[in-house]
Design an enzyme around this catalytic site. Structure first.
Site, PDB file in Angstrom:
ATOM      1  N   SER A 176       4.176 -17.480  11.764  1.00  0.00           N
ATOM      2  CA  SER A 176       4.056 -16.616  10.576  1.00  0.00           C
ATOM      3  C   SER A 176       4.513 -15.187  10.840  1.00  0.00           C
ATOM      4  O   SER A 176       4.297 -14.639  11.932  1.00  0.00           O
ATOM      5  CB  SER A 176       2.586 -16.596  10.159  1.00  0.00           C
ATOM      6  N   GLU A 215       2.999 -12.805   9.793  1.00  0.00           N
ATOM      7  CA  GLU A 215       1.766 -12.034  10.031  1.00  0.00           C
ATOM      8  C   GLU A 215       1.593 -11.729  11.518  1.00  0.00           C
ATOM      9  O   GLU A 215       0.814 -10.859  11.885  1.00  0.00           O
ATOM     10  CB  GLU A 215       0.555 -12.798   9.500  1.00  0.00           C
ATOM     11  N   TYR A 217      -6.297 -14.104  11.229  1.00  0.00           N
ATOM     12  CA  TYR A 217      -5.260 -15.097  10.918  1.00  0.00           C
ATOM     13  C   TYR A 217      -4.012 -14.855  11.770  1.00  0.00           C
ATOM     14  O   TYR A 217      -3.479 -15.766  12.400  1.00  0.00           O
ATOM     15  CB  TYR A 217      -4.912 -15.033   9.425  1.00  0.00           C
TER      16      TYR A 217
HETATM   17  P1  GDP Z   1      -0.278 -12.389   2.969  1.00  0.00           P
HETATM   18  O1  GDP Z   1       0.954 -11.568   3.170  1.00  0.00           O
HETATM   19  O2  GDP Z   1      -0.242 -13.710   3.648  1.00  0.00           O
HETATM   20  O3  GDP Z   1      -1.536 -11.639   3.265  1.00  0.00           O
HETATM   21  O4  GDP Z   1      -0.264 -12.776   1.388  1.00  0.00           O
HETATM   22  P2  GDP Z   1      -1.133 -12.241   0.157  1.00  0.00           P
HETATM   23  O5  GDP Z   1      -0.411 -12.690  -1.077  1.00  0.00           O
HETATM   24  O6  GDP Z   1      -2.567 -12.655   0.283  1.00  0.00           O
HETATM   25  O7  GDP Z   1      -1.080 -10.651   0.285  1.00  0.00           O
HETATM   26  C1  GDP Z   1       0.120  -9.938   0.259  1.00  0.00           C
HETATM   27  C2  GDP Z   1      -0.165  -8.455   0.164  1.00  0.00           C
HETATM   28  O8  GDP Z   1      -0.692  -8.173  -1.119  1.00  0.00           O
HETATM   29  C3  GDP Z   1      -1.196  -7.931   1.171  1.00  0.00           C
HETATM   30  O9  GDP Z   1      -0.703  -6.724   1.717  1.00  0.00           O
HETATM   31  C4  GDP Z   1      -2.427  -7.663   0.326  1.00  0.00           C
HETATM   32  O10 GDP Z   1      -3.250  -6.611   0.817  1.00  0.00           O
HETATM   33  C5  GDP Z   1      -1.763  -7.259  -0.981  1.00  0.00           C
HETATM   34  N1  GDP Z   1      -2.665  -7.400  -2.142  1.00  0.00           N
HETATM   35  C6  GDP Z   1      -2.953  -6.417  -3.042  1.00  0.00           C
HETATM   36  N2  GDP Z   1      -3.834  -6.871  -3.936  1.00  0.00           N
HETATM   37  C7  GDP Z   1      -4.122  -8.151  -3.615  1.00  0.00           C
HETATM   38  C8  GDP Z   1      -4.978  -9.143  -4.182  1.00  0.00           C
HETATM   39  O11 GDP Z   1      -5.670  -8.914  -5.179  1.00  0.00           O
HETATM   40  N3  GDP Z   1      -4.997 -10.364  -3.578  1.00  0.00           N
HETATM   41  C9  GDP Z   1      -4.241 -10.639  -2.475  1.00  0.00           C
HETATM   42  N4  GDP Z   1      -4.281 -11.868  -1.945  1.00  0.00           N
HETATM   43  N5  GDP Z   1      -3.429  -9.712  -1.904  1.00  0.00           N
HETATM   44  C10 GDP Z   1      -3.379  -8.492  -2.467  1.00  0.00           C
END
Ligand code: GDP
Length: 314
Positions: free
Chosen positions: A111, A113, A135
């Site tokens: 990933s 990440e 993660y």
């Molecule tokens: P990730 O890249 O695997 O963590 O995928 P996510 O879709 O969960 O998050 C992507 C980015 O969106 C991260 O930087 C989060 O902090 C940001 N983010 C902002 N608001 C939200 C929210 O309400 N839900 C999630 N899941 N992410 C958010």
């Protein structure tokens, strides 16, 4: 992945954990030819039993606790499933092995990440890791142990360092789908606003359907290796919102979006952008679906789904 492999003529088996997993029916409905097999990434003997039963030629390990936010609340479960689950899968492959002439080939879903607090931009296969969540840490373990088994036991094990990949099937907890689903409900008058966390984060978002092709291509190579899979474009959450609201023909997304620190993370990955030059050169892979097409696809799918549900409720 199973849809892609079925399309190529594969007989596909899916691993299902638990005694009554609610997702089993869902995946079975999406791909009726998929055969479900019992097994859990937290239980080595169940993986060995599954491999002995199926005798697979190829394994695609996309299994994980895959939601970064939850990994802060359940770090040990994340380490066990997302991290040690890879070790158990490799051990099962090492023990069951396949035939000498036809050893089992493995794909590991690594990933972006793992890059976390990025050391350089864009990120390549040589960029050092600095994970920012349990993660991300678990994925670094999974990635490193895959490299180690490849080097120690000459396994055909490859890792795809995949940047975010989305589709209408994305879980509603992820930001892309949370936005497109919330927006569809706003458009239909079912919801007033969407509540998000950090709007400044930027991601390299691609289409999952394109990414599974890269995973398959890696497994078909003579030599196993690691590849960054990414679009090379990065966009903030704000840009995603802007584009999505334009698809819905609603002006001024700012009046429909609230923020709540509840959705912020203890440590954030601010910006990711991948360089997939190696995948392009060696695998001949490139993404087909653009960012704009992806956002529109997800919004339109949510609109159709929410409209059908609202119709049923009437
Ligand atoms: P990730 O890249 O695997 O963590 O995928 P996510 O879709 O969960 O998050 C992507 C980015 O969106 C991260 O930087 C989060 O902090 C940001 N983010 C902002 N608001 C939200 C929210 O309400 N839900 C999630 N899941 N992410 C958010």
């Amino acid at each position: 992945m199973s849809e892609f492999l079925t399309g190529k003529g594969y007989q596909v088996f899916g691993l299902v954990r638990g005694q009554n997993n609610p997702k089993a029916q869902l995946v079975q409905d999406e791909n009726p030819s998929l055969e479900l097999v019992e097994g859990d990434l937290r239980d080595l003997s169940s993986l060995i039993a599954a491999l002995e039963q199926v005798q697979p030629d190829e394994i695609y390990n996309l299994g994980a606790m895959s939601f970064v936010a939850l990994s802060f609340r359940q770090p040990e479960l994340t380490a066990d499933t997302t991290g040690l689950g890879v070790l158990r899968t490799l051990e099962a492959v090492r023990i069951v092995g396949g035939t000498q002439n036809n050893p089992i080939r493995l794909y590991q879903a690594s990933s972006s990440e793992m890059f976390g607090k990025v050391r350089e931009t864009p990120q390549t296969e040589r960029t050092p890791f600095h994970p920012r969540s349990p993660y991300g840490v678990a994925k670094v373990f999974g990635h490193s142990i895959t490299v180690n088994y490849r080097e120690s036991y000459s396994m055909h094990a490859s890792s795809g360092i995949c940047f975010n990949h989305e589709s209408p099937r994305r879980g509603l907890e992820f930001v892309t789908r949370k936005i497109t689903n919330g927006l569809a409900r706003i458009k239909l008058g079912l919801q007033d606003s969407i509540t998000l966390g950090n709007l400044e984060a930027a991601r390299d978002w691609g289409y999952a359907g394109d990414f599974v092709e890269a995973m398959w291509l890696m497994v078909q190579q003579d030599e196993p290796d690691d590849y960054v899979i990414a679009t090379g474009e990065t966009h903030t959450i704000r840009e995603f919102l802007d584009l999505a609201f334009r698809c819905a023909e609603i002006d001024g997304w700012e009046s429909f979006v609230r923020t709540d620190p509840r959705f912020e993370r203890p440590a954030e990955v601010d910006v990711l952008c991948g360089d997939a030059a190696k995948a392009r050169e060696r695998l001949g892979w490139k993404p087909r679906v653009t960012f704009e097409e992806l956002v529109r696809m997800m919004y339109e799918s949510d609109l159709a789904e929410e409209a059908a549900r609202a119709e049923l409720d009437r």
